[in-house]
Design an enzyme around this catalytic site. Sequence first.
Site, PDB file in Angstrom:
ATOM      1  N   HIS A 115       0.856  -1.150  -0.103  1.00  0.00           N
ATOM      2  CA  HIS A 115       0.015  -0.131  -0.195  1.00  0.00           C
ATOM      3  C   HIS A 115       0.838   1.241  -0.013  1.00  0.00           C
ATOM      4  O   HIS A 115       0.314   2.401   0.204  1.00  0.00           O
ATOM      5  CB  HIS A 115      -0.987  -0.042   1.102  1.00  0.00           C
ATOM      6  CG  HIS A 115      -1.781  -1.179   1.239  1.00  0.00           C
ATOM      7  ND1 HIS A 115      -1.443  -2.178   2.062  1.00  0.00           N
ATOM      8  CD2 HIS A 115      -2.865  -1.649   0.620  1.00  0.00           C
ATOM      9  CE1 HIS A 115      -2.327  -3.334   2.083  1.00  0.00           C
ATOM     10  NE2 HIS A 115      -3.258  -2.883   1.040  1.00  0.00           N
ATOM     11  N   HIS A 135      -5.546   0.120  -2.711  1.00  0.00           N
ATOM     12  CA  HIS A 135      -6.367  -0.124  -4.041  1.00  0.00           C
ATOM     13  C   HIS A 135      -6.386   1.173  -4.894  1.00  0.00           C
ATOM     14  O   HIS A 135      -6.247   2.186  -4.425  1.00  0.00           O
ATOM     15  CB  HIS A 135      -7.922  -0.480  -3.295  1.00  0.00           C
ATOM     16  CG  HIS A 135      -8.600   0.663  -2.642  1.00  0.00           C
ATOM     17  ND1 HIS A 135      -8.160   1.292  -1.308  1.00  0.00           N
ATOM     18  CD2 HIS A 135      -9.451   1.792  -3.150  1.00  0.00           C
ATOM     19  CE1 HIS A 135      -8.902   2.020  -0.850  1.00  0.00           C
ATOM     20  NE2 HIS A 135      -9.720   2.279  -1.720  1.00  0.00           N
ATOM     21  N   GLY A 169     -11.264  -2.116  -7.804  1.00  0.00           N
ATOM     22  CA  GLY A 169     -11.753  -1.483  -8.931  1.00  0.00           C
ATOM     23  C   GLY A 169     -11.319  -1.778 -10.331  1.00  0.00           C
ATOM     24  O   GLY A 169     -11.599  -0.908 -11.445  1.00  0.00           O
ATOM     25  N   MET A 189     -11.643  -9.040  -7.730  1.00  0.00           N
ATOM     26  CA  MET A 189     -12.248  -9.971  -6.650  1.00  0.00           C
ATOM     27  C   MET A 189     -13.996  -9.711  -6.942  1.00  0.00           C
ATOM     28  O   MET A 189     -14.454 -10.869  -7.354  1.00  0.00           O
ATOM     29  CB  MET A 189     -12.117  -9.552  -5.312  1.00  0.00           C
ATOM     30  CG  MET A 189     -12.751 -10.504  -4.290  1.00  0.00           C
ATOM     31  SD  MET A 189     -12.620  -9.752  -2.689  1.00  0.00           S
ATOM     32  CE  MET A 189     -10.958  -9.701  -2.425  1.00  0.00           C
ATOM     33  N   SER A 190     -14.705  -8.550  -6.754  1.00  0.00           N
ATOM     34  CA  SER A 190     -16.117  -8.838  -6.926  1.00  0.00           C
ATOM     35  C   SER A 190     -16.460  -9.263  -8.390  1.00  0.00           C
ATOM     36  O   SER A 190     -17.374 -10.233  -8.545  1.00  0.00           O
ATOM     37  CB  SER A 190     -16.457  -7.486  -6.705  1.00  0.00           C
ATOM     38  OG  SER A 190     -16.511  -7.065  -5.429  1.00  0.00           O
TER      39      SER A 190
END
Length: 197
Positions: A115, A135, A169, A189-190
Amino acid sequence: MNTSMSSRSYAHMMAVTNRHLCDRDFLEQIEFLASTDIDAIILREKDMTPDEYEHLAKDVLMICHEHHKKCILHSFAEVAAKLNCENIHLPLPVLMELSEKDALESFKHIGTSVHSVEDALAAEKAGATCLTAGHIFDTDCKKGLPGRGLTFLENVCHRTKLPVYAIGGITPENLEVVRHAGAVGGCMMSLSMKIRE
């Protein structure tokens, strides 16, 4: 969201699992993902016990093997070693701890999430072979937390020699943007838990 795979390519992308986001049988979704041109599947089910994870990992590894797809186990290094899986993704503090104990010899692919540039340099020093940086964009997985953006991604990619995958995203539509910033690809992921044939 259009989840059709009919004309999409998922090359240069890794799927990160979260079975709680999957609205059909989880192993059916893994089977489908393994049949696409995705680079790899990261089995990220951190809320499981080691025994539960081992049981699931056996099935996922078998599916990935049948499709000649790379499977990366997540967090459970002892389970990965027991199952002779050479691919592991570890939280950075765990990676650094195991590195100090020389406990990473059995792994060829050693991923970790970073990060900051400092994280990336620490991961490289600790023996990581691949990074996920994020992210990057705003995402429901990190609701309320703004993405770190492309400048952050560029800085990480330019400061490390390791391959970097962007996460947060990431979609097929913005993949080329993150690759232009220096990433070798992206993680999803989603979306990976929802896409269909």
